[in-house]
Design a protein around this motif. Structure first.
Motif, mmCIF file in Angstrom:
data_model
loop_
_atom_site.group_PDB
_atom_site.id
_atom_site.type_symbol
_atom_site.label_atom_id
_atom_site.label_comp_id
_atom_site.label_asym_id
_atom_site.label_seq_id
_atom_site.Cartn_x
_atom_site.Cartn_y
_atom_site.Cartn_z
ATOM 1 N N GLU A 148 0.794 -1.173 -0.040
ATOM 2 C CA GLU A 148 0.091 -0.041 -0.052
ATOM 3 C C GLU A 148 0.845 1.211 0.066
ATOM 4 N N ASN A 149 2.255 1.132 0.825
ATOM 5 C CA ASN A 149 2.729 2.417 0.617
ATOM 6 C C ASN A 149 3.695 2.588 -0.548
ATOM 7 N N GLY A 150 3.561 1.834 -1.337
ATOM 8 C CA GLY A 150 4.320 1.964 -2.593
ATOM 9 C C GLY A 150 5.425 1.106 -3.277
ATOM 10 N N PHE A 151 5.581 -0.308 -2.581
ATOM 11 C CA PHE A 151 6.377 -1.044 -2.977
ATOM 12 C C PHE A 151 5.789 -2.146 -3.806
ATOM 13 N N LEU A 191 9.181 0.249 -7.150
ATOM 14 C CA LEU A 191 8.041 1.136 -6.752
ATOM 15 C C LEU A 191 6.733 1.136 -7.444
ATOM 16 N N ARG A 192 5.518 0.985 -6.805
ATOM 17 C CA ARG A 192 4.452 0.978 -7.576
ATOM 18 C C ARG A 192 4.073 1.801 -8.487
#
Lengths: 458, 458
Positions: A148-151, A191-192
């Motif tokens: 959720e935080n971007g990984f 990173l997403r």
């Protein structure tokens, strides 16, 4: 060796000492997943971005195969290219525990390894099951905020899964294995932020390369931390945002294997998963013989968030069209099939656009919001015909794919050499079988059109 | 182009449009830092781990120089090897805003770039100042928990700093620059878990390679996110643990340049920074003519945490000895100098061990705990001689190094070719100057002993 780092050591022991070939269900799932992944890799081998990577990466000698290309490369570069190609269509398998795509990281690393070290096909299959197990259990341990935080878990966890697979394949010692895992973790990135960009599939290749490199360095005596999962500033401290459950990396290991339960989901269509229920309705209406000219309007009702990923309404090329509910429906209705060719770089067909323009979307705000629970996913189609008749069709959940044979044929076009590959994967056991597979993968099927790069040694 | 991503765009504009050569103080600091880094890279070029990397990485053709080695490599591999070699002795510069080592990431990427694209030396210097600025300002933006929770800022921020440097050097467009920065961020990795292991210096090389590769891919048309610093799941979401201050990436850009203030700290001795005050006391006593035989006991008093990094009391080799207050003191006292040779792989000398055994440590629990404020650092030595006399010496803060000439000579042994390098770096401006530098760096100085690997093209 004194076990001063109990969790990291237990994880390494599980990786090294597992005997997954004893489980026929796991082996069968692995063979099917390899065929499915190869379909994706053939399909992505001619992609514009695959060619850029072949041109930009260092021109290194080596015997490692690039799926569907005549060129050979060094093992690290081949792992990267194949990992990217296998994910570039976003047509490859997903695993719920990973929250991402395990096969397109682990198999490219193992195929590349097999170009440098002779392996039996059985050993490759065992290493794949073990690498996927390691990756999936890391996924269970890491908590939701990592993603959720971007990984991008495919990449961050895949690097370690690939290293675990190589360590199992080569029978590493516990110390070599913990070193390889720690080196892999120190490569963990992705990173997403890059979703929807060329860099997203690249992440899979990056992870395949990093995992293989980490395992090679560990074997060569390059030193690294032994306490990845025990150090208070280790993997979970950096990546879990306080939500880690470290013991999950070994709890229930192989009982059952993660490749069996929850198992892989093979993608049925070469477009965004969120469009698959719409595709099923289109295929159903095609089967019912509905003529596109008769349609006045189709209104799709989604649960809240159910079409969030389908960001394109009026696609211009097949690439955009992967994310268009309207185009996917029109294609399924008119052609009765969704092929890789529908989602390429060429402009979308006028007859498909004409039907896509008759589609509208709405949301049922009384339904539960779409979540990871497949029961929250549905699509209702309210169809109005030009003569005023109206009817409704509905699809709940997601379609599954258990047999990737058609998908493989779509990617390889019944090419003579490629067409023998699925049967070979299903029966391969020996070193000779794996050698034969690698040789066949290096033949570009007739339908794959691209300029073979001058960048690599032929 | 419409600026839909204001912060990422502003960051890219600052990177591309800066004119750092107008600031003589910045240019002068850069030239000195390059000489200092080259000393470190020569010193690390023969390291066992540098050789492993040369052997394990793909054997790629190319013209890029490995400092102190005759072999040449492709640019990406050279960036990796030089970045590692420049950090392997932990003798290279540090920057407070980065909380890590900028030069050993950025300069290797630029030297490698110069093997593929002709650059003036002026342009390389400008790109280095800009890359360091980008990396330092990312460090200011990211908050303390990034490092504390386990990330190695040298690597995670360095990847982006190196990409920024390449983008400046090649005059990228804003879009090419933002793409390169985003691709670099998606490579950002490196865990503090690896401190004390071979993988720690490797992180610097990994970042140099990733930054250069990201910039190359962006130029080649490989697509990536444009909103690294604006996307809610972008760089800071993944890496800052809620402590980010994103605007810090551009606030005060170049006013003054980060290379000028707070500026780089060049390391005075080839051992752990925490041991440097102890080294200064040893050198002082050497200068006063104190004979080691006269010492009965030396008690060092540190502030709480002041010797936390000095984890070794009885070193067996020079490698351990880098982290031994006792050995560092004994060496400074007896030899009056601390050279790279004191901290190699050979066993420690008996005469140094004999004095090291007479050293004890204690802490002044009434003093403020050691922090990043240099004023909290001190060491008091209470010396007791065999005849019963006692005296005290004290050193506060850390010794600085403004002229790396001696350090460079220690690393290169007055080798004829290498000895011309510092003067060349101080006066270089043109393409021809940079070509000459690269050619000279590829000559191994006489004192560097290692087996040239067979793995690379000569």
């Amino acid at each position: 060796m004194e076990k001063v780092f109990p969790l990291t050591t237990a994880f390494a022991e599980a990786i090294v000492s597992s005997k997954p070939l004893l489980d026929q269900a796991a082996v069968s799932a692995a063979r099917t997943a390899i065929v499915d992944w190869l379909a994706c890799a053939y399909g992505g081998s001619g992609d514009r971005t695959t060619t850029i990577l072949l041109e930009q990466l260092p021109k290194a000698e080596g015997r490692a195969v690039i799926v569907g290309r005549r060129v050979r490369a060094d093992a690290l570069t081949a792992a990267l290219i194949n990992g990217h190609a296998g994910h570039v269509l976003d047509y490859d398998d997903v695993h719920a525990s990973v929250r991402g795509h395990p096969t397109t990281v682990i198999i490219p690393a193992l195929l590349a390894l097999a170009s440098e070290v002779r392996l039996t096909a059985d050993r490759l299959i065992a290493a794949y099951i073990v690498g996927l197990e390691a990756m999936a259990r890391l996924g269970l341990s890491i908590g939701m905020r990592h993603y959720e935080n971007g990984f991008h878990a495919t990449a961050t966890l895949g690097t370690i899964g690939a290293a675990a697979a190589v360590a199992h394949a080569l029978g590493y010692s516990i110390t070599e294995t913990t070193t390889a895992l720690g080196l892999a973790a120190t490569h963990s990135s992705g990173l997403r932020l890059q979703f929807g960009h060329d860099a997203k599939p690249y992440h899979a290749g990056m992870a395949a390369r990093s995992g293989l490199l980490s395992a090679k360095l560990a074997k060569a005596g390059f030193g690294g931390a032994q306490d990845l999962l025990d150090n208070p500033i280790g993997f979970h401290s950096a990546f879990s945002f306080g939500e880690e459950r470290p013991q999950a990396v070994v709890e229930g290991w192989g009982s059952p294997w993660q490749i069996v339960a929850p198992g892989l989901t093979l993608k049925a269509f070469p477009c965004c998963t969120a469009s698959h229920p719409v595709a099923m309705i289109g295929l159903q209406l095609h089967g019912e013989g509905l003529h596109p000219h008769l349609i006045d309007e189709v209104v799709f009702t989604f649960p809240p968030g159910g079409d969030a990923a389908l960001v394109v309404t009026n696609p211009t090329t097949g690439i955009d069209a992967r994310f268009s509910a309207e185009y996917v429906f029109a294609t399924a209705l008119i052609d009765g099939v969704l092929k890789i060719g529908h989602f390429g770089e060429t402009p979308v067909r006028d007859d498909l656009v004409a039907v896509a323009r008759r589609v509208r979307r709405r949301h049922d705000d009384t339904a539960p919001r779409l979540s990871s629970d497949p029961k929250t996913r549905f699509v209702i189609a309210d169809v109005t015909l030009t003569d005023g008749r109206r009817f409704t069709r509905e699809f709940k959940g997601l379609p599954g794919l258990t047999d990737p044979s058609d998908k493989f044929r779509d990617a390889t076009g019944n090419d003579k050499v490629a067409s023998t590959v699925p049967e070979l994967v299903q029966r391969m056991h020996s070193e000779e079988d794996l050698d034969l597979l690698l040789e066949r993968l290096g033949h570009p099927p007739d339908l794959i059109h691209f300029q073979e790069t001058q960048g690599m040694h032929a």
